[in-house]
Scaffold this active site. Sequence first.
Site, PDB file in Angstrom:
ATOM      1  CD  GLU A  68      -1.817   5.697   2.408  1.00  0.00           C
ATOM      2  OE1 GLU A  68      -0.854   4.941   2.195  1.00  0.00           O
ATOM      3  OE2 GLU A  68      -2.755   5.852   1.591  1.00  0.00           O
ATOM      4  CE  LYS A 161      -0.287   1.256   1.091  1.00  0.00           C
ATOM      5  NZ  LYS A 161      -0.266   2.599   0.434  1.00  0.00           N
ATOM      6  CB  CYS A 202      -4.258   3.150   1.002  1.00  0.00           C
ATOM      7  SG  CYS A 202      -4.658   4.095  -0.501  1.00  0.00           S
TER       8      CYS A 202
END
Length: 335
Positions: A68, A161, A202
Site C-alpha cells: 500500500e 480503497k 489493507c
Amino acid sequence: MVNETLAATGPDQYTVLPGFKSFTLAMVQLGNITRDKLSNLQHTATMISKAACGDLAHPKVDVVMLPEIFNSPMECSAHAPNAEVIPEAVAGKPVTPAELPSSKISPTLHMLSKAAIDTGCWIIGGSMPEKAADAPAEGFRVWNTLTVWNAEGCMVAKYRKHHLYNVDVPGAITVRESDVITPGDTPIIVKTPFGTLALAICYDIRFPHFLSALLEQDPSICAYLLPSAFNHVSGPLAWEVLQRARAIDNQIYVGMCSPARDNTAEYISYGHSLLCAPNGTICSTPTPEDESETIVFAKLCPESLRTTRQWLPVGQHQRHDIYTRPHLKTRATEF
C-alpha cells in the site's frame, strides 16, 4: 491429478474453480521509501525485476504484488503532494501504455507499465494516491488507489480503497484517513490467465461481508490479495489472525503485502508479508527478519483449494435460506 480446467458443474461445483491454474506470487516488502518519489520509483522497479527472477524454490514468477502507498511515505500529509492522475479502466478494454497520462503527470503508472513489459509478469501495483484530472493546485482530496497490469504493460483494472482507517489509540497512534482520502465504491474482480482474483486494500480485510459479497457475485475467486500497511500497533494483534480467518471462512488463498518497517518514519509499518492457504496455514516463504525489505514468494495451487473443500465442504453447508433478510428472524427473550 485434478483437471484444472474442469467446468464447475455437478459435485465439483464448489471444489473446482474454472480457470484456476497453479501460479507463483512474489510480494515485494518494499523498503527505502523516502520523500523523493522518483528515487522511490527507481528502487521499486529494481525490486520488481529482482522479484520476477524468483528464487531456487520459485524459478518462475507469474504475479508481483507491491504494498500500500509504495511510491511515497504513508502519512496522510504526503498523499496530496504525491497524487497522480489515473485513467479509468473499463472492463474488457485495458488502458494501453500509449493511453496513459504523460510521465510528468503520472510517473508511477509509466514505471509499472514498463516493469510489467520488462518482466513479463502481471503486477498488482500496490496502491498510490490518486487525484482527479481537474484537481486544483492545492486543497484537493485524493483516493487510495490500486492498479493492476498485465504482461503487455496495460492497466486492466483499478480499485479505490473502500474502508478508511480512522484510529486513535492514546499514547500509541492516531490516523485519520478520512481527513484527506475519499472512499471508493466500486469493487473489482480480475480475471487473469491464472485464476480469478478479488482485490482490496489493507483495512478492507476487517470487513468479512465485503469478501462474502464478492464471492457471492463470482464463486470462481481463488484468492483475495490486498496491498497493505498495517502499523506496528495493530499488526501484532491482527495482521496474521485476520488473513487466516478470511482464508478459513471462505476456503480461498488470502495474502497481504506490507512495506518494510522503518522505525524513523512518521507511520511505522508492521512488515510480515504473507500468504495463507485455503485451510489457514501460512504457505509463503518466511521473510528473513520479518520486517526488513525482502521478497516473499508463495505458490497458489488448485489442488490445495480442492482438497480443503473436499475435506470440509463449508460452502455446501451454507444456509442462505436463513441468512438473508427478511427470512432472518430473531427472538428477544425477556427476563
